[in-house]
Design a protein around this motif. Structure first.
Motif, PDB file in Angstrom:
ATOM      1  N   VAL A   4       3.629  -0.576  -4.775  1.00  0.00           N
ATOM      2  CA  VAL A   4       2.384   0.632  -5.741  1.00  0.00           C
ATOM      3  C   VAL A   4       3.666   0.937  -6.835  1.00  0.00           C
ATOM      4  O   VAL A   4       5.103   1.626  -6.231  1.00  0.00           O
ATOM      5  CB  VAL A   4       1.918   0.880  -4.886  1.00  0.00           C
ATOM      6  N   MET A  41       0.826  -1.255  -0.234  1.00  0.00           N
ATOM      7  CA  MET A  41       0.132  -0.192  -0.234  1.00  0.00           C
ATOM      8  C   MET A  41       1.067   1.395  -0.096  1.00  0.00           C
ATOM      9  O   MET A  41       1.843   1.542   0.774  1.00  0.00           O
ATOM     10  CB  MET A  41      -0.622  -0.076   1.229  1.00  0.00           C
ATOM     11  N   ASP A  65       0.548   1.671 -10.398  1.00  0.00           N
ATOM     12  CA  ASP A  65      -1.384   1.882 -10.567  1.00  0.00           C
ATOM     13  C   ASP A  65      -1.940   3.204 -10.325  1.00  0.00           C
ATOM     14  O   ASP A  65      -3.013   3.273 -10.073  1.00  0.00           O
ATOM     15  CB  ASP A  65      -0.862   1.561  -8.382  1.00  0.00           C
ATOM     16  N   THR A 113      -3.991   0.759  -3.555  1.00  0.00           N
ATOM     17  CA  THR A 113      -3.540  -0.599  -3.429  1.00  0.00           C
ATOM     18  C   THR A 113      -3.336  -1.355  -5.326  1.00  0.00           C
ATOM     19  O   THR A 113      -4.096  -1.120  -5.681  1.00  0.00           O
ATOM     20  CB  THR A 113      -4.028  -1.904  -2.498  1.00  0.00           C
ATOM     21  N   ASP A 170      -4.882  -3.717  -6.507  1.00  0.00           N
ATOM     22  CA  ASP A 170      -6.163  -4.131  -7.178  1.00  0.00           C
ATOM     23  C   ASP A 170      -7.308  -2.904  -6.879  1.00  0.00           C
ATOM     24  O   ASP A 170      -8.460  -3.865  -7.490  1.00  0.00           O
ATOM     25  CB  ASP A 170      -6.685  -5.496  -5.958  1.00  0.00           C
ATOM     26  N   CYS A 209       5.108   4.828   2.533  1.00  0.00           N
ATOM     27  CA  CYS A 209       4.209   3.385   2.630  1.00  0.00           C
ATOM     28  C   CYS A 209       5.467   3.210   3.200  1.00  0.00           C
ATOM     29  O   CYS A 209       6.780   3.588   3.961  1.00  0.00           O
ATOM     30  CB  CYS A 209       4.787   2.599   0.936  1.00  0.00           C
ATOM     31  N   GLU A 266      -5.284   6.028  -0.057  1.00  0.00           N
ATOM     32  CA  GLU A 266      -4.363   4.590  -0.393  1.00  0.00           C
ATOM     33  C   GLU A 266      -4.357   3.846  -1.265  1.00  0.00           C
ATOM     34  O   GLU A 266      -5.594   3.488  -1.610  1.00  0.00           O
ATOM     35  CB  GLU A 266      -4.667   3.721   1.128  1.00  0.00           C
TER      36      GLU A 266
END
Length: 203
Positions: free
Chosen positions: A98, A1, A122, A190, A192, A16, A188
């Protein structure tokens, strides 16, 4: 993250587990409606040396080595190979699992080899206000070429902040597709996350 916090204009703090970075801090009083930058981080990065992006003195360094991987891509602040406003650096950060890219004051489409290096991001932080940088349509072309999961617009004018000559974020939202207006200044990231444009609130 990776946690990203918008500190106004084009300034962000990325945090992070590995460390923290502040990108493009601005000089006190240089951006209307924005508070002075007074942050602490392991590293400070500036896309170029203009007063509203290159105020390293606003960031107190921890003295720790920052293991976040940083790649700088040389680009231009305008569409004339830097003849009008000079150079600009796109910074790619990799940490916390990330990959993030901060486009600084990009004023043109990145070169094909730069687009290739930006694949797999991302999240990207991209200017959308025009005048000094790319505008909404050009920003969307960059985003479409890079294909990030999350887009964070920056360098635009709000009701109480920003340069009068800049456009608002709404002009980009009209063409960007799915977008979400967040409650605060932080998000935040991530790997996904669903694809969307994230509109952060300047606090």
């Amino acid at each position: 993250m990776m946690k990203l916090t918008w500190l106004g204009h084009s300034c962000f703090k990325a945090e992070c587990e590995e460390g923290s970075v502040v990108l493009d801090p601005f000089e006190p009083g240089s951006v209307p409606g924005c508070r002075d930058i007074q942050e602490e981080a392991d590293l400070v990065l500036c896309s170029h040396e203009h007063h509203d992006h290159g105020y390293r003195a606003g960031v107190k360094l921890t003295g720790r080595e920052c293991p976040i991987q940083v790649t700088g891509l040389q680009s231009f602040h305008d569409g004339e190979q830097g003849a009008r406003r000079g150079p600009n650096v796109i910074h790619i950060l990799e940490g916390g699992g990330v990959k993030a890219a901060h486009f600084g004051d990009i004023g043109c489409m990145p070169a094909p080899e730069q687009i290739e290096a930006l694949q797999g991001c991302d999240v990207v932080m991209v200017p959308v206000g025009g005048f000094y940088t790319v505008g909404p349509e050009e920003a969307k072309k960059i985003v479409d070429a890079v294909g990030p999961r999350v887009v964070i617009p920056m360098h635009y004018r709000g009701d109480a902040f920003g340069f009068d000559v800049l456009g608002t974020v709404d002009e980009y939202l009209d063409i960007c597709g799915r977008w979400v207006r967040y409650e605060g200044a932080s998000i935040e990231i991530t790997p996904d996350m669903p694809r969307h444009t994230a509109v952060l609130q300047y606090e």
